[in-house]
Enzyme design. Structure first.
Site, PDB file in Angstrom:
ATOM      1  N   LYS A   1       0.831  -1.197   0.000  1.00  0.00           N
ATOM      2  CA  LYS A   1       0.000   0.000   0.000  1.00  0.00           C
ATOM      3  C   LYS A   1       0.867   1.248   0.000  1.00  0.00           C
ATOM      4  CE  LYS A   1      -3.767  -0.784   2.355  1.00  0.00           C
ATOM      5  NZ  LYS A   1      -4.375  -1.080   3.667  1.00  0.00           N
TER       6      LYS A   1
ATOM      7  N   GLY B   1      -6.238 -10.585   8.037  1.00  0.00           N
ATOM      8  CA  GLY B   1      -5.706 -10.950   9.336  1.00  0.00           C
ATOM      9  C   GLY B   1      -4.926  -9.803   9.934  1.00  0.00           C
TER      10      GLY B   1
ATOM     11  N   TYR C   1      11.820 -33.621 -21.420  1.00  0.00           N
ATOM     12  CA  TYR C   1      10.365 -33.459 -21.412  1.00  0.00           C
ATOM     13  C   TYR C   1       9.793 -33.697 -20.023  1.00  0.00           C
ATOM     14  CZ  TYR C   1       9.969 -38.556 -21.305  1.00  0.00           C
ATOM     15  OH  TYR C   1      10.057 -39.857 -20.936  1.00  0.00           O
TER      16      TYR C   1
ATOM     17  N   THR D   1       8.997 -40.155 -10.290  1.00  0.00           N
ATOM     18  CA  THR D   1       9.213 -39.454  -9.018  1.00  0.00           C
ATOM     19  C   THR D   1       8.204 -39.824  -7.934  1.00  0.00           C
ATOM     20  OG1 THR D   1       8.102 -37.573 -10.039  1.00  0.00           O
ATOM     21  CG2 THR D   1      10.502 -37.503  -9.941  1.00  0.00           C
TER      22      THR D   1
ATOM     23  N   ARG E   1       0.796 -46.931 -18.583  1.00  0.00           N
ATOM     24  CA  ARG E   1       0.854 -48.072 -17.658  1.00  0.00           C
ATOM     25  C   ARG E   1       0.094 -49.218 -18.297  1.00  0.00           C
ATOM     26  NH1 ARG E   1      -0.941 -43.502 -15.075  1.00  0.00           N
ATOM     27  NH2 ARG E   1       0.398 -42.647 -13.427  1.00  0.00           N
TER      28      ARG E   1
ATOM     29  N   SER F   1      13.360 -42.218 -17.516  1.00  0.00           N
ATOM     30  CA  SER F   1      12.184 -41.446 -17.142  1.00  0.00           C
ATOM     31  C   SER F   1      12.125 -41.461 -15.627  1.00  0.00           C
ATOM     32  CB  SER F   1      10.935 -42.071 -17.747  1.00  0.00           C
ATOM     33  OG  SER F   1       9.810 -41.372 -17.291  1.00  0.00           O
TER      34      SER F   1
ATOM     35  N   MET G   1      -4.436  -5.778  10.957  1.00  0.00           N
ATOM     36  CA  MET G   1      -5.363  -4.817  11.531  1.00  0.00           C
ATOM     37  C   MET G   1      -6.091  -4.049  10.432  1.00  0.00           C
ATOM     38  SD  MET G   1      -4.854  -1.388  13.721  1.00  0.00           S
ATOM     39  CE  MET G   1      -4.992  -0.433  12.222  1.00  0.00           C
TER      40      MET G   1
ATOM     41  N   HIS H   1     -15.708  -9.124   0.432  1.00  0.00           N
ATOM     42  CA  HIS H   1     -14.633 -10.032   0.855  1.00  0.00           C
ATOM     43  C   HIS H   1     -14.777 -11.391   0.189  1.00  0.00           C
ATOM     44  CE1 HIS H   1     -12.794 -12.995   3.632  1.00  0.00           C
ATOM     45  NE2 HIS H   1     -11.837 -12.089   3.674  1.00  0.00           N
TER      46      HIS H   1
ATOM     47  N   ARG I   1       5.358 -48.645 -20.316  1.00  0.00           N
ATOM     48  CA  ARG I   1       6.002 -49.311 -19.195  1.00  0.00           C
ATOM     49  C   ARG I   1       5.528 -50.757 -19.123  1.00  0.00           C
ATOM     50  NH1 ARG I   1       4.824 -47.196 -13.260  1.00  0.00           N
ATOM     51  NH2 ARG I   1       2.832 -48.225 -13.616  1.00  0.00           N
TER      52      ARG I   1
ATOM     53  N   CYS J   1       7.931 -38.596 -15.262  1.00  0.00           N
ATOM     54  CA  CYS J   1       6.574 -39.088 -15.488  1.00  0.00           C
ATOM     55  C   CYS J   1       5.798 -39.240 -14.187  1.00  0.00           C
ATOM     56  CB  CYS J   1       6.603 -40.405 -16.257  1.00  0.00           C
ATOM     57  SG  CYS J   1       7.386 -41.728 -15.328  1.00  0.00           S
TER      58      CYS J   1
ATOM     59  N   ARG K   1      -3.334  -1.336  -6.661  1.00  0.00           N
ATOM     60  CA  ARG K   1      -2.498  -2.547  -6.652  1.00  0.00           C
ATOM     61  C   ARG K   1      -2.910  -3.386  -7.854  1.00  0.00           C
ATOM     62  NH1 ARG K   1      -5.519  -4.936  -1.352  1.00  0.00           N
ATOM     63  NH2 ARG K   1      -7.597  -4.863  -2.233  1.00  0.00           N
TER      64      ARG K   1
ATOM     65  N   ARG L   1      -3.274   2.945   8.484  1.00  0.00           N
ATOM     66  CA  ARG L   1      -3.546   1.786   7.633  1.00  0.00           C
ATOM     67  C   ARG L   1      -2.369   0.822   7.664  1.00  0.00           C
ATOM     68  NH1 ARG L   1      -4.668   4.605   1.918  1.00  0.00           N
ATOM     69  NH2 ARG L   1      -5.831   2.671   1.558  1.00  0.00           N
TER      70      ARG L   1
ATOM     71  N   GLU M   1      13.578 -44.844 -10.394  1.00  0.00           N
ATOM     72  CA  GLU M   1      12.650 -44.654  -9.274  1.00  0.00           C
ATOM     73  C   GLU M   1      13.183 -45.248  -7.987  1.00  0.00           C
ATOM     74  OE1 GLU M   1       8.935 -46.581 -10.312  1.00  0.00           O
ATOM     75  OE2 GLU M   1       9.982 -47.965 -11.633  1.00  0.00           O
TER      76      GLU M   1
HETATM   77  P1  ADP Z   1      -7.814  -2.391   3.293  1.00  0.00           P
HETATM   78  O1  ADP Z   1      -6.424  -2.871   3.156  1.00  0.00           O
HETATM   79  O2  ADP Z   1      -8.659  -3.228   4.147  1.00  0.00           O
HETATM   80  O3  ADP Z   1      -8.431  -2.047   1.979  1.00  0.00           O
HETATM   81  P2  ADP Z   1      -7.356   0.427   3.625  1.00  0.00           P
HETATM   82  O4  ADP Z   1      -6.231   0.920   4.425  1.00  0.00           O
HETATM   83  O5  ADP Z   1      -7.226   0.478   2.162  1.00  0.00           O
HETATM   84  O6  ADP Z   1      -7.703  -1.032   4.122  1.00  0.00           O
HETATM   85  O7  ADP Z   1      -8.599   1.245   4.065  1.00  0.00           O
HETATM   86  C1  ADP Z   1      -9.886   0.876   3.750  1.00  0.00           C
HETATM   87  C2  ADP Z   1     -10.655   2.064   3.232  1.00  0.00           C
HETATM   88  O8  ADP Z   1     -10.568   3.157   4.109  1.00  0.00           O
HETATM   89  C3  ADP Z   1     -10.146   2.586   1.916  1.00  0.00           C
HETATM   90  O9  ADP Z   1     -10.713   1.942   0.846  1.00  0.00           O
HETATM   91  C4  ADP Z   1     -10.608   4.001   1.930  1.00  0.00           C
HETATM   92  O10 ADP Z   1     -11.886   4.097   1.386  1.00  0.00           O
HETATM   93  C5  ADP Z   1     -10.645   4.344   3.389  1.00  0.00           C
HETATM   94  N1  ADP Z   1      -9.509   5.203   3.700  1.00  0.00           N
HETATM   95  C6  ADP Z   1      -8.267   4.865   4.056  1.00  0.00           C
HETATM   96  N2  ADP Z   1      -7.489   5.946   4.218  1.00  0.00           N
HETATM   97  C7  ADP Z   1      -8.277   7.004   3.949  1.00  0.00           C
HETATM   98  C8  ADP Z   1      -8.060   8.396   3.935  1.00  0.00           C
HETATM   99  N3  ADP Z   1      -6.875   8.930   4.215  1.00  0.00           N
HETATM  100  N4  ADP Z   1      -9.096   9.181   3.614  1.00  0.00           N
HETATM  101  C9  ADP Z   1     -10.300   8.655   3.333  1.00  0.00           C
HETATM  102  N5  ADP Z   1     -10.571   7.345   3.320  1.00  0.00           N
HETATM  103  C10 ADP Z   1      -9.565   6.524   3.631  1.00  0.00           C
HETATM  104 MG    MG Z   2      -7.762  -0.859   0.731  1.00  0.00          MG
END
Ligand code: ADP
Ligand code: MG
Ligand code: MG
Length: 886
Positions: A26, A105, A864, A780, A574, A777, A107, A468, A630, A844, A352, A96, A758
């Protein structure tokens, strides 16, 4: 002194842009977007190196970090013209997390940090919008309580629901400033009741609390499980991003959204995404309100009424579309984007490379190569070879009857049937017991990952195409239907309802992630049709690859499938299964039960025409290609009955007494058949068996050559050789038969005799063995069993623990143990070639279809790999990638 803080935005850059290892995914992309002039709120990133130091020093921050963070804050204050903690016009920030790879997982983000009882008043005055200020404060307390203080988030949700219900509202946006102010008071009481301390009012305390929580979450159980499942080293650490807030919840000209620059499900070149007016952060993916489409086209296709962003905010939409193009050209890949509009101004919050289905990956790679954005070689490298599996497998038969229960969003394509289960643990348990399951949830969260992994398909009642469930399912290649709103799940009685219909946990269910349909029962499937993109990518792959790809096949149907997928020969045919067919097994048993060679030869004579016909059919399909066959491998007792009830019938059919049959079965009993009288050991004891098979092979090959003019190239393979002498004896048998058949027919044929490697001894003595063998051949599967001393059939009980505890990184029967078995392969290849430079080398085992193992094979320059028919395209692509990587 090591630098830990890197600023971005407002024309300032401390470097590190694009360095994911240092700044996390990020942070490095925020810095990079800012550096190419895109609108990014200013901020700074605390590098991943701090995470390691934090743990090294007993979960404490060094003093120097406080100074660096102060400088980072000053940067944000300078660019925004606001001050952190200012009672008149406060700067608010988001905190973030961000590891190198996106990691559930970790925060969750905290938004609106910097609000307290005083600054909220300032925000209300400065923005002229008290409702917005109180909405932000209540969001902040709720998020902070949940993700930093780890309090019960259900109680906050409930307070919000009650606040709406009391006033007869359904939407959060209906609550007024005064309503929200009351809610804030209630939230603060909830915090104090659960945390035994008042909600922190000091903005710096808030900030350090959040930073500590991000680093703390790196060692959470959820993060650890995810790292284990995805081979992410614990020492990577996470970065922390602190960034000025921009507000999507400032009324009707503000909004927040998520988007992909191309369709992540199908790969089409169309902007794809969702947004919500007057909303913040996670509202879009949380399914709180139904998001609106980005483009008019998508809205119309879906038959939705609520205006798309293109229609509701045409000017900002135009800016966003321009950003999409800039990003694609810059990153040369499809991007997954998060943005916010604050009072008509566009802000980029994340980008990303987007997760995508195999189908989309293929289309996007081919399109981008054709658009000139990437090269053909890059396109070949972009598609995950294992993920092709999704495209090569059956989909629902359009003509099969189906009982449609309900419909949701087509979130991840493909179809799956299985038993409905309502939680992740049950999904994992039943799947481990061998059942196909469909995981049905109201919505999914990172806690459900293990269950999603175990499930064949996923169904959720809530959440959009970017929820999600949808994102994770696409990444895992699981079919998924999301947002099937008609479903309600009763977790107490373990029943789901749609109207007046009920599906109990354990009932069969089918989901079609391509159409969004949910069906009761299991539905028949059909073979896939491969797109033009598939063919194009395969051609580019074939041009790039050095190793040939063959198939493991022993029926004409499998050979045809494999040839259709581009197999360039048979790597392993086989012959034992051919002996099991009802019409032949009796002759096989007579052969085993015969008391002398004459008896055995009489029985084998009955098998010869059958075996010849088998080979002729296969050679016809594989005309012109090399076919490795074989000779008989399994111990003979596998052909005798084991059930008491069968003995009488079998004895009668074979024309012997039950007593004799039982005696012979007892004689053949072995304590450890895997290491018993099998493979070439059978040929040593009973050469007439291999004689018959060799004769069948050469006669069939000549038949096909005469008929079609296109002779196959038989490669006769002697199994389970440990010593050169074994091979020499068996090769003499084969050569003698070949000469006899050629003399009878008055026609010759090219053929090779070689062996499977083998056994470790064979690998070590490869130099001697290669004197007689024209090819090796690597078998494995057995080589792994005999090198590790682990029986594949008995390993299930403990191999999970071995992989779990990192003794082997992956199941060595799935992905080659490069260190151990791999070293033997290398030794054998080297010693074999030293004796015979043109020795042909192939693999193989099951590993021939595993991309990581294929990469190893390229490294030792095998000629191969051979894979099961459906994995042939995977092997073609993986072999090309392996060649391109070198
Ligand atoms: P995740 O990795 O779960 O996507 P993010 O850090 O991207 O978490 O945050 C989730 C959402 O929070 C982002 O999609 C965005 O909409 C909002 N957010 C994060 N930072 C800001 C910011 N500086 N201003 C406004 N919205 C934000
Ligand atoms: Mg995000
Ligand atoms: Mg999130």
């Amino acid at each position: 002194m090591t630098q830990y803080v890197y600023r971005f935005g407002g024309g300032v850059s401390d470097g590190g842009k694009g360095d994911r290892n240092l700044l996390g995914g990020k942070g490095s992309n925020l810095a990079e977007m800012a550096s190419i002039g895109l609108p990014v709120p200013p901020g700074f990133t605390i590098s991943t190196a701090m995470c390691a130091r934090y743990y090294d020093e007993g979960e404490r921050f060094p003093d120097s970090l406080r100074e660096e963070v102060a400088a980072g804050l000053a940067h944000i204050e300078q660019v925004t013209g606001k001050r952190f903690g200012d009672a008149a016009d406060p700067l608010l920030v988001s905190v973030r997390s961000g590891a190198r790879v996106s990691m559930p997982g970790m925060m969750d983000t905290v938004l609106n940090l910097g609000l307290n009882d005083e600054t909220v008043q300032g925000l209300a005055r400065a923005s002229g919008d008290p409702r917005f200020a109180w909405d932000s404060y209540r969001r902040f307390i709720q998020m902070y309580a949940d993700v930093v203080l780890d309090l019960d988030h259900g109680s906050f949700e409930e307070a919000l629901e009650v606040a709406k219900e009391d006033r007869g509202f359904t939407l959060d946006t209906e609550l007024s400033a005064a309503d929200l102010q009351e809610l804030v008071a209630e939230y603060k009481q909830l915090v104090e009741a659960q945390w035994n301390r008042p909600f922190p009012q000091g903005v710096h305390d808030q900030l350090w609390g959040a930073v500590g929580a991000v680093f703390g979450s790196w060692q959470s159980d959820r993060a650890k499980v995810y790292r284990r499942l995805n081979d992410i080293p614990a020492d990577w650490g996470t970065a922390v991003n602190i960034q000025a807030m921009v507000f999507g919840n400032m009324g009707e000209t503000s909004a927040t959204g998520v988007a992909f620059t191309r369709d992540p499900a199908k790969g089409d070149r169309a902007y794809y995404g969702e947004f919500l007016i007057n909303a913040q952060g996670e509202d879009v993916v949380a399914g709180i309100r139904t998001p609106q489409y980005l483009t008019r086209r998508a809205r119309e296709d879906a038959g939705a009424r609520a205006a798309s962003m293109e229609e509701a905010m045409p000017k900002v939409y135009g800016e966003l579309a321009a950003v999409f193009d800039t990003l694609e050209r810059h990153y040369r890949d499809m991007q997954d984007i998060e943005f916010t509009v604050e009072r008509g101004a566009l802000w980029m919050l994340q980008t990303r490379s987007g997760k995508r289905t195999a189908k989309a990956a293929l289309k996007i790679a081919v399109d981008m190569a054709n658009e000139g954005l990437i090269t053909q070689s890059e396109a070949v490298l972009r598609v995950d070879a294992s993920a092709l599996d999704q495209l090569l497998h059956p989909t629902l038969d359009p003509d099969a009857p189906r009982d449609v229960l309900t419909r949701g969003l087509p979130a991840s394509p493909g179809a799956a049937s299985g038993f409905a289960v309502f939680d992740a643990d049950t999904a994992e348990k039943r799947s481990a017991a061998g059942d196909a399951v469909i995981l049905v949830r109201t919505e999914t969260s990172p806690e459900d990952i293990h269950g999603m992994h175990a499930a064949r398909g996923i169904l959720t009642a809530r959440g959009g195409m970017t929820s999600h469930a949808a994102v994770v399912a696409r990444g895992m290649g699981r079919p998924c239907v999301s947002g099937a709103g008609a479903i309600s799940i009763d977790l107490k009685t373990r029943v789901m309802r749609v109207g007046d219909r009920e599906v109990a946990e354990g009932d069969l269910l089918t989901v079609d992630g391509t159409s969004g349909e949910v069906m009761v029962g299991a539905v028949a499937t059909v073979e896939p049709e491969l797109s033009g993109d598939f063919g194009a990518l395969m051609l580019w792959a074939d041009a790039a690859r050095r190793m040939k790809v063959r198939c493991n096949a022993e029926t004409p149907a499998d050979c045809r499938t494999a040839r259709g997928f581009g197999a360039e020969g048979i790597g392993l045919c086989r012959t034992e299964h051919m002996f099991f067919e009802a019409a032949r097994i009796t002759a096989v048993r007579q052969m085993i039960l015969a008391s002398d060679e004459a008896g055995r030869r009489a029985a084998l004579a009955k098998l010869l025409p059958e075996q010849r016909a088998d080979f002729a059919e296969i050679f016809e399909v594989m005309a012109g290609l090399p076919c490795t066959i074989r000779l008989l491998d399994p111990p003979l007792h596998e052909f005798l009955p084991t059930e008491e009830a069968d003995f009488a019938d079998v004895a009668a059919a074979a024309g012997v007494g039950v007593d004799l049959l039982k005696r012979r079965a007892a004689e053949l009993h072995e304590f450890n058949p895997m290491l018993g009288h099998r493979g070439c050991r059978l040929g040593v004891t009973y050469p007439e068996i291999y004689e018959m098979q060799a004769r069948a092979i050469f006669e069939a090959a000549l038949d096909v050559a005469e008929k079609s003019g296109d002779a196959p190239i038989p490669e006769v393979m002697i199994p389970l050789v440990a010593t050169a002498r074994e091979l020499d004896l068996m090769k003499a048998v084969v050569d003698r038969v070949a000469e006899a058949v050629f003399a009878e027919r008055g026609r010759r044929l090219d053929y090779l005799v070689g062996t499977m490697i083998e056994l470790p001894r064979a690998a070590l003595r490869a130099g001697d063995i290669a004197r007689g063998a024209e090819f090796f051949s690597f078998g494995t599967n057995d080589l792994t069993q005999t090198t590790l001393g682990v029986s594949r059939d008995d390993a299930a009980r403990f191999l999970g623990d071995y992989v779990g505890q990192g003794i082997y990184a992956r199941d060595p029967f799935v992905s080659l143990d490069v260190e151990g078995v791999g070293e033997l392969v290398e030794i054998a290849a080297e010693r074999g070639r030293a004796t015979r430079p043109d020795l042909k080398l192939g693999i193989c085992g099951e590993h021939g279809g595993d991309p990581a193992s294929i990469d190893f094979c390229e490294g030792v320059k095998l000629d191969y790999v051979s894979a099961s028919p459906y994995r042939v395209p995977i092997a073609r692509l993986a072999a090309a990638q392996a060649a391109l990587r070198r």
